[in-house]
Scaffold this active site. Structure first.
Site, short mmCIF file in Angstrom:
data_model
loop_
_atom_site.label_atom_id
_atom_site.label_comp_id
_atom_site.label_asym_id
_atom_site.label_seq_id
_atom_site.Cartn_x
_atom_site.Cartn_y
_atom_site.Cartn_z
N PRO A 1 10.88 28.94 74.52
CA PRO A 1 12.16 29.60 74.81
C PRO A 1 13.03 29.79 73.56
CG PRO A 1 11.70 27.95 76.47
CD PRO A 1 10.68 27.76 75.38
N TYR A 2 13.05 28.77 72.69
CA TYR A 2 13.82 28.87 71.45
C TYR A 2 13.25 29.98 70.56
CZ TYR A 2 15.29 27.53 66.72
OH TYR A 2 15.78 27.54 65.43
N MET A 3 11.93 30.03 70.43
CA MET A 3 11.30 31.04 69.58
C MET A 3 11.51 32.45 70.14
SD MET A 3 10.14 29.77 66.85
CE MET A 3 9.06 28.66 65.96
N LYS B 1 15.02 33.42 69.18
CA LYS B 1 15.10 33.78 67.77
C LYS B 1 14.45 35.14 67.51
CE LYS B 1 17.28 30.46 65.65
NZ LYS B 1 18.61 30.77 65.05
#
Length: 210
Positions: free
Chosen positions: A124-126, A129
């Site tokens: 989810p973070y990637m 980004k």
């Protein structure tokens, strides 16, 4: 002119602000609450209270450059990943465009363009980004994307690599080296629309990020 630091109270943000102050780079640290201001005030660093999840346009008044080093952190849920790492970064780009700032320096992540190859917990973070970076690239804002590898707490060496091959396959970089790299980039005003992977290595920062 003044550089607005979004995410100033984070682990990289604080180190960047201290280093910037030491070299005479005019900065304004954006903090979420008044309780966070004394640490900066003790070091002579100008602050502004503004929330990345709310209206923060006033923080940019009089600033001609933005450093975005905000992050939701590893101990929050997907909701904060969406609000800070994705929507916050997108709104920072839109604000930079609206105000006509000279550059936006965005701290992203190595391999953000391949989010499904990341460990499941990091996907989810990637994705956030990846989408925020794409928005910045497609905007009219001159920018530099800095893409660190796995962040670790270690002293600054001020020596880095810009690829896994150059780093000997070591996918890590100290937060201190990221802060030093940001200070260099914030002063290197001629670097426009560049992207750099950042890992611990052997080359001086000035040589690697040129």
């Amino acid at each position: 002119m003044t550089t607005l630091v979004i995410g100033a109270n984070g682990q990289i943000g604080r180190q960047f602000c201290e280093l910037a102050q030491a070299v005479g780079l005019p900065i304004r640290a954006m903090v979420r609450a008044a309780e966070q201001q004394p640490w900066f005030g003790e070091r002579g660093i100008d602050t502004v209270v503004a929330d990345l999840e709310d209206d923060f346009k006033h923080a940019c008044d009089g600033c001609d450059q933005i450093v975005f080093t905000a992050g939701s952190g590893p101990h929050t849920g997907p909701d904060k990943t969406l609000l800070i790492d994705l929507h916050g970064a997108i709104r920072a780009t839109d604000l930079a465009c609206e105000r006509g700032v000279s550059r936006l320096l965005m701290v992203s992540a190595m391999r953000a363009e391949k989010p499904l190859e990341a460990p499941e917990a990091l996907r989810p973070y990637m994705v956030a980004k990846h989408a925020a970076d794409a928005h910045l690239r497609s905007s009219a804002v001159p920018h530099v994307l800095l893409k660190p590898g796995r962040l670790v707490d270690a002293p600054a060496t001020q020596r880095v690599a810009t690829s896994l091959e150059e780093s000997g396959g070591e996918n890590r970089v100290s937060r201190a080296n990221v802060a030093h790299a940001l200070v260099h980039l914030a002063q290197a005003r001629d670097l426009l629309n560049r992207e750099y992977v950042l890992l611990d290595g052997e080359r001086p920062i000035v040589e690697a990020l040129s």
